[in-house]
Design a protein around this motif. Structure first.
Motif, short mmCIF file in Angstrom:
data_model
loop_
_atom_site.label_atom_id
_atom_site.label_comp_id
_atom_site.label_asym_id
_atom_site.label_seq_id
_atom_site.Cartn_x
_atom_site.Cartn_y
_atom_site.Cartn_z
N GLY A 233 0.81 -1.21 0.00
CA GLY A 233 0.00 0.00 0.00
C GLY A 233 0.84 1.25 0.00
N ALA A 234 1.89 1.27 0.81
CA ALA A 234 2.77 2.43 0.85
C ALA A 234 3.49 2.61 -0.48
CB ALA A 234 3.78 2.29 1.99
N ARG A 235 3.90 1.51 -1.10
CA ARG A 235 4.57 1.62 -2.41
C ARG A 235 3.62 2.17 -3.46
NH1 ARG A 235 6.58 -3.40 -0.66
NH2 ARG A 235 5.15 -4.56 -2.02
N PHE A 236 2.38 1.70 -3.45
CA PHE A 236 1.39 2.22 -4.39
C PHE A 236 1.17 3.71 -4.17
CE2 PHE A 236 -3.08 3.35 -5.16
CZ PHE A 236 -3.19 3.07 -6.52
N ALA A 237 1.02 4.12 -2.93
CA ALA A 237 0.80 5.54 -2.63
C ALA A 237 1.96 6.39 -3.11
CB ALA A 237 0.56 5.73 -1.14
N ARG A 238 3.19 5.89 -2.94
CA ARG A 238 4.35 6.65 -3.40
C ARG A 238 4.34 6.79 -4.92
NH1 ARG A 238 7.10 3.72 0.71
NH2 ARG A 238 7.89 2.21 -0.81
N ARG A 239 3.98 5.72 -5.62
CA ARG A 239 3.94 5.79 -7.08
C ARG A 239 2.87 6.77 -7.56
NH1 ARG A 239 4.86 0.13 -6.92
NH2 ARG A 239 2.65 -0.29 -7.28
N MET A 240 1.78 6.87 -6.79
CA MET A 240 0.71 7.80 -7.16
C MET A 240 1.05 9.23 -6.77
SD MET A 240 -1.58 6.06 -8.73
CE MET A 240 -2.88 7.28 -8.76
N ALA A 241 2.16 9.40 -6.06
CA ALA A 241 2.63 10.72 -5.60
C ALA A 241 1.52 11.39 -4.79
CB ALA A 241 3.08 11.56 -6.79
N GLU A 242 1.21 12.65 -5.08
CA GLU A 242 0.26 13.37 -4.24
C GLU A 242 -1.15 12.81 -4.34
OE1 GLU A 242 0.32 15.47 -8.21
OE2 GLU A 242 1.82 14.65 -6.82
N ARG A 243 -1.45 11.98 -5.35
CA ARG A 243 -2.80 11.43 -5.52
C ARG A 243 -3.02 10.14 -4.74
NH1 ARG A 243 -3.69 10.13 -11.33
NH2 ARG A 243 -5.85 9.81 -10.66
N GLY A 244 -2.01 9.64 -4.03
CA GLY A 244 -2.14 8.39 -3.30
C GLY A 244 -2.13 8.59 -1.80
N LEU A 245 -2.88 7.73 -1.09
CA LEU A 245 -2.90 7.76 0.37
C LEU A 245 -3.09 6.34 0.86
CD1 LEU A 245 -3.06 9.30 3.10
CD2 LEU A 245 -5.55 9.41 2.74
N ALA A 246 -2.14 5.82 1.63
CA ALA A 246 -2.27 4.50 2.24
C ALA A 246 -2.76 4.68 3.67
CB ALA A 246 -0.91 3.79 2.22
N LEU A 247 -3.94 4.17 3.95
CA LEU A 247 -4.50 4.27 5.29
C LEU A 247 -3.83 3.27 6.22
CD1 LEU A 247 -8.34 4.56 4.63
CD2 LEU A 247 -6.75 6.40 5.19
N PRO A 248 -3.63 3.61 7.48
CA PRO A 248 -3.13 2.61 8.43
C PRO A 248 -4.19 1.55 8.64
CG PRO A 248 -3.81 4.60 9.57
CD PRO A 248 -3.87 4.91 8.11
N ARG A 249 -3.75 0.32 8.92
CA ARG A 249 -4.70 -0.76 9.17
C ARG A 249 -5.24 -0.67 10.59
NH1 ARG A 249 -2.71 -6.87 9.06
NH2 ARG A 249 -2.55 -6.50 11.31
N ALA A 250 -6.53 -0.85 10.72
CA ALA A 250 -7.16 -0.80 12.05
C ALA A 250 -6.70 -1.99 12.89
CB ALA A 250 -8.68 -0.83 11.89
#
Length: 213
Positions: free
Chosen positions: A196-213
């Motif tokens: 998830g964090a890798r995906f968010a980084r690739r999406m740059a400002e358009r990505g957000l990885a939520l923490p898991r509950a």
């Protein structure tokens, strides 16, 4: 509602909770609660005003979670093709007012895979709450029906095999014309916890990885 990218990120962090797989809780500004594909969500998380299920696989339709989160006033929605007594049925292309949300079902299926056949008519959802359009893709590949849906926030599977992988999810984000993209359906069997964090980084400002509950 501030629908700038920064405003949507603030809203998502305040109002969305991710429980693994494709399981989310959405809290509205008025204090209403929506669960989407609740899986292994304990009843102490709070009663639902609305529960949406995308398809009947056990990590999306977890009957223990559904029963524990349901109260007398809870509305429960699932695809018409697998609907059960006590549930509101919906099919792709249909829209209904459900609890605190306006809900539209959209197609979700695999291309060239056996896990989620198009013929099953399972769905993803477009929700409108607090003036925001939220797309929950369900278990799907990149499909033509995503083109131009224009959600403010897109919840996209990235684990691969059973649905899209991260690269396909990037292309889906472009097809959807989504403002903010949040990854899901990774970290248990597929994709690894850092996916998830890798995906968010690739999406740059358009990505957000939520923490898991």
């Amino acid at each position: 509602m501030d629908k700038s990218l920064a405003g949507l990120k603030d809203w998502a962090l305040a109002h969305l909770r991710w429980y693994r797989q494709s399981s989310f809780r959405l809290s509205t500004a008025e204090g209403k609660t929506v669960y989407i594909d609740p899986w292994r969500v304990p009843a102490r998380e709070g009663r639902a005003d609305l529960i949406l299920v995308t398809h009947p696989h056990g990590d999306h339709l977890d009957r223990g979670s559904v029963n524990g989160l349901s109260g007398p006033a809870t509305q429960r929605v699932m695809p018409r093709s697998c609907a059960e007594p006590g549930w509101t049925a919906i099919a792709a292309g249909e829209t209904l007012r459900a609890g605190p949300a306006v809900v539209t079902a959209v197609p979700a299926y695999n291309i060239g895979k056996p896990f989620h056949p198009r013929a099953e008519a399972w769905v993803g959802y477009l929700l409108e709450v607090d003036g925001i359009r939220i797309y929950h893709a369900g278990d799907t590949d990149l499909i033509p029906e995503m083109n131009g849906l224009r959600p403010d926030i897109a919840l996209l599977p990235i684990g691969g095999m059973f649905a899209m992988n991260a690269r396909a999810a990037e292309r889906a984000a472009a097809a959807l014309e989504a403002t903010l993209c949040i990854p899901m359906h990774f970290g248990m069997l597929l994709g690894g916890r850092g996916a998830g964090a890798r995906f968010a980084r690739r999406m740059a400002e358009r990505g957000l990885a939520l923490p898991r509950a």
